[in-house]
Design a protein around this motif. Structure first.
Motif, PDB file in Angstrom:
ATOM      1  N   ARG A 313    -101.611  -3.413  -5.825  1.00 46.83           N
ATOM      2  CA  ARG A 313    -100.658  -3.722  -6.892  1.00 46.83           C
ATOM      3  C   ARG A 313    -101.359  -4.219  -8.158  1.00 46.83           C
ATOM      4  O   ARG A 313    -101.342  -3.552  -9.187  1.00 46.83           O
ATOM      5  N   SER A 637     -95.827  -3.457 -15.451  1.00 51.16           N
ATOM      6  CA  SER A 637     -96.134  -3.179 -14.051  1.00 51.16           C
ATOM      7  C   SER A 637     -95.244  -4.002 -13.127  1.00 51.16           C
ATOM      8  O   SER A 637     -94.767  -3.509 -12.101  1.00 51.16           O
ATOM      9  N   GLU A 641     -92.244  -2.415 -10.888  1.00 45.68           N
ATOM     10  CA  GLU A 641     -92.316  -2.691  -9.448  1.00 45.68           C
ATOM     11  C   GLU A 641     -90.978  -3.213  -8.931  1.00 45.68           C
ATOM     12  O   GLU A 641     -90.482  -2.779  -7.883  1.00 45.68           O
ATOM     13  N   GLU A 738     -94.079   3.038  -6.463  1.00 46.01           N
ATOM     14  CA  GLU A 738     -94.165   2.160  -5.289  1.00 46.01           C
ATOM     15  C   GLU A 738     -94.136   2.976  -4.029  1.00 46.01           C
ATOM     16  O   GLU A 738     -94.850   2.759  -3.109  1.00 46.01           O
TER      17      GLU A 738
END
Length: 738
Positions: A313, A637, A641, A738
Motif C-alpha cells: 500500500r 492514494s 483506497e 485494490e
C-alpha cells in the motif's frame, strides 16, 4: 492473530523478502553509501565532485552563440587570463618601473603565457597615451594600474595550473616592486572557484542546520528516537548516492555548481517524506497484524507480513509519487541549456535512488527493529480527529472555501505577470566577496577592459563596417562609445570584425537591453550577429518560450496518465493538474514580490538586482510541480483506497484526509526545514530557489491539500470518479486497484 493478506503483488513479495533478510539489505546499503561518499569526496579517484563543477553565462542557440562561434573560428574567444589591480603606486619612479618591468619580463618568458600587458613597460610609462585604459591617476604622484596576463588558447589542465602558479609569484613581485598601498587579483577562474566554494559552504551549512532540526522534529512526530532515525538514515544514504550520481554526471556533461544544492536537498527531502510514510504505515499494519497481542511476542512471520502489506500500500504510493516527481524532472530535458538538462538527468537519478531507499533500506530497518518500533506505541487507525473535523467543516461550505482559496492564490500569483529575468554573474555572490569586489572595481575604474555591453560580429567588408560604426552606430540611442576591431581570419579566409558598443549602463541594464533589441530587430545594413549578455539572455528566453509548451504538454500528459491509472477517473487528474498550476503561479508571484521588488531583502540578507534569475522559474516549476504531485499522490492514494472499499466519496475524503493529513503536514514541515537551508545560502540563485520552493510547499500542503481538495471533491461528489466507458475499460485492464 493477524489478518489474511494478499501476497500476489510484486511489492508485497518484495516487502516479505526484505523483511526476511534485513541485515543483508542494511549491510549492502552501508557499503554502497560509504563507497558513494568516498567517490564524491575524491577519496577513491583523487578527483572530487566539486573539482568538475562549472558556473558561467547561460547560453542557448541564437545570435549571441553564433557571434561567439564566429569569433572562436577566427582565432579569438575566451582566453584564460589573470588580472592584477594595484593602487597607490609611485608608478613614475624609475626604480619602481625597473622592478615592475623585470617581473613583467619573467611573466612573458613563462611557458604557456601568450601575452602580458602592463603600462609601466611603455616608453613613457603611465603617462604614455596608449596606457590610458590601464591607468588611473590617484593624486599626489600615485597611480593605480592594471596588469593583464593572457594564456595560450590551447593551454588547459595541469599545464595551465602550472603556468598560473608561476605567474602568481611574479604578480606578487609586481605588487612589491610597485610599492602599492593595496592590490586585488581576479580572473574568471577565480570567480568560478569562489562561486563553487560558496556553493559548497552553503550546502554544508544548510544541511548542517537542517539535519539536526529535522531529526528533533521527527522525534516529536514519531515519539521516539528509533522511529525518527530510520527515515533519516535513509536520507543520509540518499545524500551519499546523490553526490556519487552527480560526480558521474559531472564527468560527461557540464554541471552547474548550484545544481548540487538543489538535487542533493531534493533527495534528502524526498527520502524523509517517503521514510515517514513507510514507517508510519508499517506501525499501522503491524498493529493490525498483532490484533491487540503483545508486540514483544510477535513472530517473524507477522513482521514479514506487515512489511509486505506496507509496501503493497504505502510502497505503491511511493512508486506513484516517485514516478510523478521523475516525470516533472524530465521536463527539463526539453530546454536548450546544458545545465538544465543536467539538472533533469541528475534529478531523475536521485528520485530513482530515493525510491530504492524507500522500498528496500527503510522497510529493512523497520523489520529489523520491529519490536522496538511498536513497543509502547502503534499507529492506530482513527476515523475521527483534527483532519477529519477540518474536512467536515470544509464540506459544509465548499463553495465558500473554493472562492476564498482561489482568490488568495490569485492575489499571490499576480506579481508573476510582471516578472523580469536576468542572468547574473558576480551578482550571484554576496556583496563584499573578493571576486565581486574585484570585478566591480575593474568595471568602475577601468571600463575599457570590460567586455562590450553589445557586440556586432560580422565578416562584411571592413570599410563598410567602419563607415556604419562611425556614421550610424555612434548615434544610436544609449551608445556611449564605438570601437571596431579585427579578430582574425576564418578557415574560409573571411576576416571577422567586431563592433564593440558600450552604454552607460551595465551589460544587462535597461539601456544595453534596449540597444541589443534594436540591433536584433533593425540591425546594420550587412550580415551580422548580435552578441553580448543582453542578446544572449534574449536567445535563452526565446528558447524557453519555444520549448516550454512541449515540456509542459509532455509532463502534463504523463502525469494525467499516471493519475488516471491510479484513480480510474478523468475528473480527478484534470482537477489535480489545474490546482497545481494555480498554486505554482502563487509561488512564482511571491518570488517576484520578494526578489524582483526587493521586499524582505533585509530579513533574507540579499541585494535585489531588480529581476529574477532566468533559470529559476523553470527549475522551480519542475521541482515544485513534482513535490506538489507528491502530496497529491499521498492524499489521493488513501482516498482511492477507501473508495475502492465501498466508502461514499465524502466519507472517503474525510477519512483519507484524517489518515494522510498528519503524514502530509509532517512531510511538508520537514521539507520546509530542509529547503530553508537554501534560504540561508549566500548564492543568490540558491536563495531564490529556496524561497520559491518553501512557499510552494507551504501553499500546497495547507491551502490546496487541506482546503481546496476536500472542497472541490465535495462539490463534485460521485462525479469525481467519472470517466468515459472506453477509459473505464482501459483502467480495468491496466489500472492499479485494490
Amino acid at each position: 492473530m493477524g489478518r489474511h493478506r494478499d501476497t500476489s503483488t510484486y511489492l508485497h513479495r518484495l516487502g516479505v523478502q526484505v523483511a526476511k533478510h534485513p541485515v543483508t539489505v542494511l549491510v549492502t546499503w552501508l557499503v554502497l553509501a560509504a563507497f558513494s561518499l568516498a567517490l564524491a569526496l575524491g577519496t577513491v579517484t583523487g578527483h572530487a565532485l566539486f573539482d568538475d563543477l562549472s558556473s558561467g553565462e547561460i547560453t542557448a542557440p541564437g545570435q549571441a552563440q553564433e557571434a561567439r562561434d564566429l569569433i572562436v573560428e577566427a582565432g579569438g574567444g575566451d582566453f584564460a587570463t589573470d588580472t592584477l589591480i594595484v593602487e597607490g603606486s609611485p608608478a613614475t619612479s624609475p626604480f619602481v618601473r625597473q622592478q615592475v618591468a623585470a617581473a613583467v619580463e619573467r611573466i612573458h618568458e613563462t611557458e604557456g603565457v601568450a601575452r602580458v600587458v602592463n603600462p609601466l613597460v611603455l616608453r613613457e610609462g603611465v603617462e604614455d597615451p596608449r596606457a590610458g585604459p590601464l591607468v588611473q591617476e590617484q593624486g599626489d604622484g600615485r597611480y593605480g594600474f592594471v596588469t593583464v596576463v593572457e594564456y595560450e588558447q590551447d593551454l588547459e589542465g595541469e599545464a595551465l595550473q602550472e603556468a598560473q602558479r608561476a605567474v602568481d609569484v611574479q604578480l606578487g613581485e609586481i605588487v612589491n616592486g610597485s610599492q602599492a598601498t593595496d592590490s586585488r587579483r581576479g580572473s574568471v577562474q577565480m570567480l568560478l572557484d569562489e562561486i563553487i566554494g560558496q556553493v559548497s559552504t552553503d550546502l554544508a551549512f544548510g544541511e548542517g542546520i537542517a539535519l539536526p532540526i529535522t531529526f528533533v522534529v521527527m522525534v516529536l512526530i514519531f515519539g521516539g528516537f528509533l522511529a525518527a532515525g530510520i527515515p533519516l538514515l535513509g536520507a543520509l544514504a540518499s545524500i551519499a548516492g546523490a553526490l556519487a550520481t552527480l560526480w558521474g554526471f559531472a564527468h560527461v556533461i557540464d554541471l552547474d555548481a548550484t545544481v548540487v544544492n538543489i538535487v542533493t536537498v531534493l533527495g534528502l527531502g524526498l527520502c524523509i517524506d517517503y521514510g515517514l510514510l513507510i514507517v508510519s504505515r508499517f506501525r499501522e499494519e503491524l498493529a493490525l497484524e498483532l490484533d491487540g497481542d503483545d508486540p514483544t511476542g510477535g513472530s517473524r512471520h507477522l513482521v514479514q507480513q506487515a512489511t509486505g502489506r506496507t509496501l503493497d500500500r504505502a510502497g505503491r504510493t511511493v512508486v506513484f509519487s516517485a514516478v510523478t516527481v521523475a516525470i516533472a524532472m524530465s521536463g527539463l530535458f526539453f530546454f536548450p541549456a546544458t545545465f538544465m538538462r543536467a539538472s533533469g538527468a541528475a534529478g531523475v537519478s536521485v528520485v530513482v535512488l530515493c525510491l530504492a531507499v524507500a522500498t528496500t533500506l527503510v522497510p529493512a530497518l523497520c523489520a529489523l527493529w520491529a519490536r522496538r518500533l511498536v513497543k509502547g506505541r502503534t499507529e492506530q487507525v482513527q476515523d475521527d480527529g483534527a483532519f477529519a473535523r477540518l474536512a467536515g467543516r470544509v464540506q459544509r461550505a465548499p463553495w465558500l472555501v473554493i472562492v476564498l482559496v482561489i482568490a488568495a492564490l490569485g492575489a499571490m500569483a499576480l506579481p508573476a505577470t510582471r516578472m523580469a529575468v536576468t542572468s547574473s554573474g558576480t551578482e550571484l555572490l554576496p556583496v563584499g566577496s573578493d571576486q565581486r569586489t574585484f570585478f566591480a572595481e575593474l568595471a568602475e575604474d577601468y571600463p575599457q577592459l570590460a567586455p562590450p555591453d553589445v557586440q556586432v560580429v560580422t565578416t562584411a567588408d571592413g570599410s563598410r563596417v567602419r563607415a556604419w560604426a562611425q556614421d550610424e552606430a555612434s548615434v544610436l540611442p544609449h551608445v556611449d562609445s564605438v570601437e571596431v576591431s579585427e579578430v582574425g581570419t576564418t578557415p574560409d579566409d573571411e576576416t571577422v570584425l567586431t563592433v564593440d558598443l558600450r552604454t552607460s549602463d551595465e551589460p544587462l541594464g535597461d539601456d544595453s537591453r534596449a540597444l541589443a533589441a534594436h540591433l536584433r530587430a533593425d540591425g546594420p545594413p550587412f550580415e551580422a550577429h548580435i552578441g553580448g549578455q543582453a542578446s544572449g539572455l534574449t536567445d535563452f528566453v526565446d528558447a524557453l518560450v519555444d520549448r516550454a509548451p512541449w515540456a509542459a504538454a509532455t509532463v502534463i500528459l504523463a502525469t494525467f496518465v499516471l493519475l488516471f491509472l491510479m484513480t480510474g477517473s478523468l475528473v480527478v487528474p484534470i482537477k489535480a493538474l489545474v490546482m497545481n498550476v494555480v498554486s505554482l503561479g502563487a509561488s512564482l508571484g511571491v518570488l517576484v514580490w520578494v526578489f524582483q521588488d526587493g521586499h524582505l531583502s533585509g530579513l533574507l540578507h540579499f541585494d535585489s538586482v531588480g529581476a529574477v534569475e532566468v533559470s529559476i522559474p523553470v527549475l522551480v516549476l519542475a521541482f515544485a510541480f513534482g513535490l506538489s504531485m507528491d502530496y497529491e499522490v499521498f492524499l489521493l492514494s488513501r482516498i482511492v483506497e477507501l473508495h475502492e472499499q465501498g466508502r461514499p466519496t465524502d466519507e472517503a475524503v474525510r477519512l483519507g484526509l484524517q489518515r494522510s493529513g498528519r503524514i502530509i503536514t509532517s512531510a511538508a514541515l520537514l521539507m520546509v526545514i530542509v529547503f530553508s537551508g537554501f534560504v540561508l545560502a549566500q548564492i543568490l540563485a540558491v536563495k531564490q530557489t529556496g524561497v520559491a520552493l518553501v512557499v510552494a510547499i507551504i501553499i500546497d500542503a495547507t491551502l490546496v491539500r487541506m482546503l481546496l481538495v476536500p472542497a472541490t471533491m465535495s462539490v463534485l461528489g460521485e462525479w469525481n470518479w467519472w470517466a468515459p466507458r472506453w477509459m473505464k475499460r482501459l483502467h480495468s485492464r491496466f489500472g492499479v486497484t485494490e
